[in-house]
Write an enzyme that holds these catalytic residues in place. Sequence first.
Site, short mmCIF file in Angstrom:
data_model
loop_
_atom_site.label_atom_id
_atom_site.label_comp_id
_atom_site.label_asym_id
_atom_site.label_seq_id
_atom_site.Cartn_x
_atom_site.Cartn_y
_atom_site.Cartn_z
CG HIS A 1 9.01 1.63 11.96
ND1 HIS A 1 9.44 0.42 12.30
CD2 HIS A 1 8.98 2.16 13.78
CE1 HIS A 1 9.05 -0.45 12.41
NE2 HIS A 1 8.74 0.62 13.95
CG LEU B 1 18.53 -3.47 2.96
CD1 LEU B 1 17.64 -2.04 2.18
CD2 LEU B 1 18.73 -4.79 1.82
CG MET C 1 8.60 -7.06 6.32
SD MET C 1 8.80 -5.69 6.43
CE MET C 1 7.60 -5.41 8.46
CB SER D 1 -1.10 -0.17 0.99
OG SER D 1 -0.18 0.61 2.54
CG ASN D 2 3.73 2.77 3.09
OD1 ASN D 2 3.57 3.91 3.32
ND2 ASN D 2 3.22 1.53 3.98
CB THR E 1 -4.47 6.79 6.87
OG1 THR E 1 -5.59 5.88 7.40
CG2 THR E 1 -5.25 7.78 6.35
C1 GAR Z 1 3.35 -0.98 6.63
O1 GAR Z 1 2.96 0.08 7.94
C2 GAR Z 1 5.05 -0.69 6.87
O2 GAR Z 1 5.02 1.45 7.62
C3 GAR Z 1 5.88 -1.74 7.76
O3 GAR Z 1 4.91 -2.44 6.91
C4 GAR Z 1 3.85 -2.43 6.69
C5 GAR Z 1 3.64 -2.47 4.86
O4 GAR Z 1 2.20 -2.26 4.33
N1 GAR Z 1 7.04 -2.07 8.01
C6 GAR Z 1 7.70 -1.62 8.59
O5 GAR Z 1 7.27 -2.48 9.74
C7 GAR Z 1 8.91 -2.20 8.19
N2 GAR Z 1 10.20 -1.70 9.89
P1 GAR Z 1 2.78 -1.87 3.42
O6 GAR Z 1 2.94 -3.22 1.85
O7 GAR Z 1 0.92 -1.83 2.92
O8 GAR Z 1 2.92 -0.45 2.57
#
Ligand code: GAR
Length: 221
Positions: free
Chosen positions: A118, A102, A99, A25-26, A181
């Site tokens: 994050h 790096l 996830m 989604s990001n 959001t």
């Molecule tokens: C998001 O909430 C992002 O901030 C988190 O994983 C989710 C991915 O959602 N990332 C972490 O926790 C990294 N430490 P998305 O695939 O819908 O963007």
Amino acid sequence: MSPAPPATPGAGKVPVGVLVSGRGSNLQALLDAAADPTFPAAITMVLANVPGAYALERAAAAGIATAVVPSKGVPREDFERALLHALGPVEWVCLAGFMRVLTPTFLGAFPGRVLNIHPALLPAFPGTHGARQALEGGVVQAGATVHLVDAGVDTGPILAQGTVAVHDDDTEATLAARILTLEHRLYPMALRWAAEGRITLEGRRARVALAPGESRWIVGE
Ligand code: GAR
């Protein structure tokens, strides 16, 4: 399978690669922002370390080149070298729900030019399950952070943060949804700053040359 060649960015746009592991989604928020002709960055390659990640479908639907670079069972250094090879000639890298931690093998190729989002108000609650950690920690305010990536886990210089109140009846799912959001507002904003060369570092403290009306801190619902 060899990766598809990266798409050619629009004239004058900064080419950006996005690394994903899941639903994306990001990534979608970045793709939507980049669809605006005035946005300074173009997403030219999306790489997933997890085969079948839904984010790959989002990228393909937007006409962006994708590749899977598997991480499971692959030595970390080999994995990161494969990522670098598949990325092509990008100037910035965005981690969007990626996830894997790096190491300097990868980060050394993009010094100070890797962004991460994050779901917590760093430096509190790094790692996974930001919303769950916020509830377990009993805080009354939660949020999200965009930061530059260093070799630690969610420890790099902070660029932008957003906050939401924690409600008495929040579950992990409801809180995570409100944080998400915020994430979708924060990430395109920070990528714009990066692509426009408006970020500088003073030690661990990032500075951003803000335009009138901009803020590094947003408040969610
Ligand atoms: C998001 O909430 C992002 O901030 C988190 O994983 C989710 C991915 O959602 N990332 C972490 O926790 C990294 N430490 P998305 O695939 O819908 O963007």
